[in-house]
Design an enzyme around this catalytic site. Structure first.
Site, PDB file in Angstrom:
ATOM      1  N   CYS A 113       0.815  -1.226   0.000  1.00  0.00           N
ATOM      2  CA  CYS A 113       0.000   0.000   0.000  1.00  0.00           C
ATOM      3  C   CYS A 113       0.844   1.269   0.000  1.00  0.00           C
ATOM      4  O   CYS A 113       0.351   2.349  -0.320  1.00  0.00           O
ATOM      5  CB  CYS A 113      -0.944   0.004   1.201  1.00  0.00           C
ATOM      6  SG  CYS A 113      -1.986  -1.439   1.250  1.00  0.00           S
ATOM      7  N   HIS A 254      -3.667   6.973   3.487  1.00  0.00           N
ATOM      8  CA  HIS A 254      -4.020   5.701   2.856  1.00  0.00           C
ATOM      9  C   HIS A 254      -5.434   5.313   3.284  1.00  0.00           C
ATOM     10  O   HIS A 254      -5.784   5.407   4.466  1.00  0.00           O
ATOM     11  CB  HIS A 254      -3.012   4.628   3.278  1.00  0.00           C
ATOM     12  CG  HIS A 254      -3.370   3.255   2.821  1.00  0.00           C
ATOM     13  ND1 HIS A 254      -3.778   2.989   1.528  1.00  0.00           N
ATOM     14  CD2 HIS A 254      -3.398   2.063   3.476  1.00  0.00           C
ATOM     15  CE1 HIS A 254      -4.034   1.694   1.415  1.00  0.00           C
ATOM     16  NE2 HIS A 254      -3.815   1.113   2.581  1.00  0.00           N
ATOM     17  N   ASN A 284     -10.145  -0.432   0.238  1.00  0.00           N
ATOM     18  CA  ASN A 284      -8.681  -0.318   0.213  1.00  0.00           C
ATOM     19  C   ASN A 284      -8.167  -0.769  -1.155  1.00  0.00           C
ATOM     20  O   ASN A 284      -8.254  -1.946  -1.494  1.00  0.00           O
ATOM     21  CB  ASN A 284      -8.102  -1.196   1.329  1.00  0.00           C
ATOM     22  CG  ASN A 284      -6.589  -1.126   1.420  1.00  0.00           C
ATOM     23  OD1 ASN A 284      -5.931  -0.574   0.541  1.00  0.00           O
ATOM     24  ND2 ASN A 284      -6.042  -1.701   2.469  1.00  0.00           N
TER      25      ASN A 284
HETATM   26  O1  UT7 Z   1      -3.690  -1.606   3.728  1.00  0.00           O
HETATM   27  C1  UT7 Z   1      -2.803  -2.196   4.623  1.00  0.00           C
HETATM   28  C2  UT7 Z   1      -3.189  -2.006   5.980  1.00  0.00           C
HETATM   29  N1  UT7 Z   1      -4.394  -2.755   6.299  1.00  0.00           N
HETATM   30  C3  UT7 Z   1      -5.132  -2.327   7.265  1.00  0.00           C
HETATM   31  O2  UT7 Z   1      -4.826  -1.285   7.783  1.00  0.00           O
HETATM   32  C4  UT7 Z   1      -6.266  -3.176   7.780  1.00  0.00           C
HETATM   33  C5  UT7 Z   1      -6.193  -3.169   9.272  1.00  0.00           C
HETATM   34  N2  UT7 Z   1      -7.208  -3.917   9.956  1.00  0.00           N
HETATM   35  C6  UT7 Z   1      -8.523  -3.590   9.990  1.00  0.00           C
HETATM   36  O3  UT7 Z   1      -8.975  -2.718   9.280  1.00  0.00           O
HETATM   37  C7  UT7 Z   1      -9.400  -4.278  10.991  1.00  0.00           C
HETATM   38  O4  UT7 Z   1      -8.574  -5.017  11.882  1.00  0.00           O
HETATM   39  C8  UT7 Z   1     -10.473  -5.236  10.390  1.00  0.00           C
HETATM   40  C9  UT7 Z   1     -11.561  -4.404   9.726  1.00  0.00           C
HETATM   41  C10 UT7 Z   1      -9.828  -6.168   9.402  1.00  0.00           C
HETATM   42  C11 UT7 Z   1     -11.120  -6.036  11.507  1.00  0.00           C
HETATM   43  O5  UT7 Z   1     -11.686  -5.165  12.478  1.00  0.00           O
HETATM   44  P1  UT7 Z   1     -11.369  -5.374  14.027  1.00  0.00           P
HETATM   45  O6  UT7 Z   1     -12.137  -4.369  14.746  1.00  0.00           O
HETATM   46  O7  UT7 Z   1      -9.873  -5.352  14.198  1.00  0.00           O
HETATM   47  O8  UT7 Z   1     -11.964  -6.802  14.306  1.00  0.00           O
HETATM   48  P2  UT7 Z   1     -11.241  -8.118  14.840  1.00  0.00           P
HETATM   49  O9  UT7 Z   1     -10.331  -8.685  13.811  1.00  0.00           O
HETATM   50  O10 UT7 Z   1     -10.680  -7.861  16.199  1.00  0.00           O
HETATM   51  O11 UT7 Z   1     -12.486  -9.089  14.989  1.00  0.00           O
HETATM   52  C12 UT7 Z   1     -13.560  -8.809  15.916  1.00  0.00           C
HETATM   53  C13 UT7 Z   1     -14.662  -9.821  15.680  1.00  0.00           C
HETATM   54  C14 UT7 Z   1     -14.154 -11.265  15.631  1.00  0.00           C
HETATM   55  O12 UT7 Z   1     -15.142 -12.093  16.238  1.00  0.00           O
HETATM   56  P3  UT7 Z   1     -14.963 -12.591  17.754  1.00  0.00           P
HETATM   57  O13 UT7 Z   1     -13.668 -13.382  17.755  1.00  0.00           O
HETATM   58  O14 UT7 Z   1     -14.902 -11.372  18.595  1.00  0.00           O
HETATM   59  O15 UT7 Z   1     -16.192 -13.418  17.965  1.00  0.00           O
HETATM   60  C15 UT7 Z   1     -14.101 -11.578  14.148  1.00  0.00           C
HETATM   61  O16 UT7 Z   1     -14.229 -12.934  13.866  1.00  0.00           O
HETATM   62  O17 UT7 Z   1     -15.293  -9.584  14.409  1.00  0.00           O
HETATM   63  C16 UT7 Z   1     -15.302 -10.801  13.653  1.00  0.00           C
HETATM   64  N3  UT7 Z   1     -15.221 -10.466  12.233  1.00  0.00           N
HETATM   65  C17 UT7 Z   1     -16.311 -10.213  11.492  1.00  0.00           C
HETATM   66  N4  UT7 Z   1     -17.620 -10.202  11.778  1.00  0.00           N
HETATM   67  C18 UT7 Z   1     -18.470  -9.879  10.782  1.00  0.00           C
HETATM   68  C19 UT7 Z   1     -14.111 -10.331  11.469  1.00  0.00           C
HETATM   69  N5  UT7 Z   1     -14.450  -9.985  10.226  1.00  0.00           N
HETATM   70  C20 UT7 Z   1     -15.802  -9.909  10.209  1.00  0.00           C
HETATM   71  C21 UT7 Z   1     -16.737  -9.592   9.211  1.00  0.00           C
HETATM   72  N6  UT7 Z   1     -18.064  -9.581   9.551  1.00  0.00           N
HETATM   73  N7  UT7 Z   1     -16.389  -9.273   7.962  1.00  0.00           N
END
Ligand code: UT7
Length: 330
Positions: A113, A254, A284
């Protein structure tokens, strides 16, 4: 002699993949995606549109807006993590062929990115050394070709698109690229990785069965480091140039996640109206994210000649970069 960003172009494929569409593909909801990422929809290239085709469309706009002849271009660099071909020819060479530009140096860079700002720093060096005069930079991604549409942790985030810029020469400091900080820390490579189909896990039925050809991400780990790095990056570049937030006309981060942008913006106290946001409509788009955002703001009439833009990016590697750029176009 200074390097100057003379023009910008962008292209977003027509097909829209909405959050409602994703609800039918993986276990997710429109509400979750919007609340956690700010993304409402993203664009997906059609089967017969390659990464180079997206890049060509953005490049043609940038060339036209720079008011130069395509044959005046003496260097083409393309940043992409979804090249037309894995090894060769480079997507930059494919684009040169499609633009019918010969006798030109052309190559790709791999900085995920952060690709566009990394390229900008290379272009600045090429121009300031006198080695090149008109450089075409392209950030182009058909990320849909490396996204696993059964993995809800990644498929909701990414979209296809391209942005391009012409970097030329100026004697006017008020139209110049002022400074660029670019860095990397390879210890974090595994947190955001496309493991398969390189020399480590060559393409095989086993590689494909294990879905190693797709992007894998430890989202939450990436999130935390992204917020920290994007914030310290801005503080560093402003301090080393004796500039304050109030002197910046456009903050162009970004576009990975609205929450990341908002955390950085709020911490640094950037006004919302000076912050360019495209994440809701494109998701993204990796190396294309920053030039597409500049292009959108330009087409909305927000960016004028001499305006000071602060670019800030973070991506796989990990790589990160920030840039202070005065817009040198019309
Ligand atoms: O471009 C390069 C850089 N990339 C980035 O900057 C991306 C960085 N990361 C993110 O944007 C975020 O971490 C995500 C959007 C990918 C995820 O958001 P988060 O708030 O960090 O969620 P998490 O990974 O901590 O997951 C929280 C919960 C989990 O469930 P449990 O374990 O709490 O039951 C996940 O399984 O949300 C669940 N989850 C979803 N639920 C519904 C993860 N993805 C999804 C989804 N829909 N698509």
């Amino acid at each position: 002699m200074y390097a100057s960003l003379k023009s910008i172009g962008g292209y977003a494929p027509k097909n829209i993949l909405s959050n409602a569409d994703l609800e039918k593909m993986v276990d997710t909801t429109d509400e979750w995606i919007e609340k956690r990422t700010g993304i409402k929809e993203r664009r997906i290239a059609s089967k017969d549109e390659d990464t180079s085709d997206l890049g060509v469309k953005a490049a043609l706009l940038a060339i036209e807006r720079a008011g130069i002849d395509k044959d005046e271009i003496d260097l083409i660099i393309c940043a992409t993590l979804s090249p037309d071909y894995l090894c060769m020819p480079s997507t930059a060479c494919v684009i040169a062929g499609k633009l019918d530009i010969q006798n030109v140096m052309a190559f790709d860079i791999s900085a995920a990115c952060s690709g566009f700002v990394y390229m900008l720093s290379m272009a600045k060096a090429f121009i300031e050394s006198g080695a090149k005069k008109n450089i075409l930079l392209i950030g182009a991604e058909k990320i849909s070709s490396v996204v696993d549409y059964t993995d809800r942790g990644t498929c909701i985030l990414f979209g296809d698109g391209a942005g391009a810029a012409i970097i030329g020469v100026t004697e006017d400091k008020n139209e110049a690229i002022i400074d660029i900080h670019a860095s990397a820390d390879g210890r974090y490579g595994d947190l955001l990785i496309t493991p398969g189909c390189g020399s480590k896990y060559p393409c095989s039925q086993e590689t494909l069965d294990k879905k190693l050809n797709f992007i894998k991400m430890s989202g939450n780990d990436v999130y935390k480091i992204a917020v920290k790095t994007l914030t310290s990056d801005v503080i560093d570049i402003l301090e080393s140039n004796n500039l304050s937030v109030s002197q910046i006309d456009h903050f162009i981060p970004h576009q990975a996640n609205f929450r990341i942008i908002e955390a950085v913006r709020a911490k640094l106290d950037f006004p919302v109206e000076k912050t360019v946001l495209t994440v809701a409509k494109y998701g993204n788009t990796s190396a294309a994210s920053i030039p597409m955002a500049i292009n959108d703001a330009y087409e909305e009439g927000r960016i004028k000649k001499g305006d000071l833009m602060l670019l800030d990016t973070f991506g796989g590697g990990f790589t990160w970069a920030s840039a202070l750029v005065r817009f040198g176009g019309n």
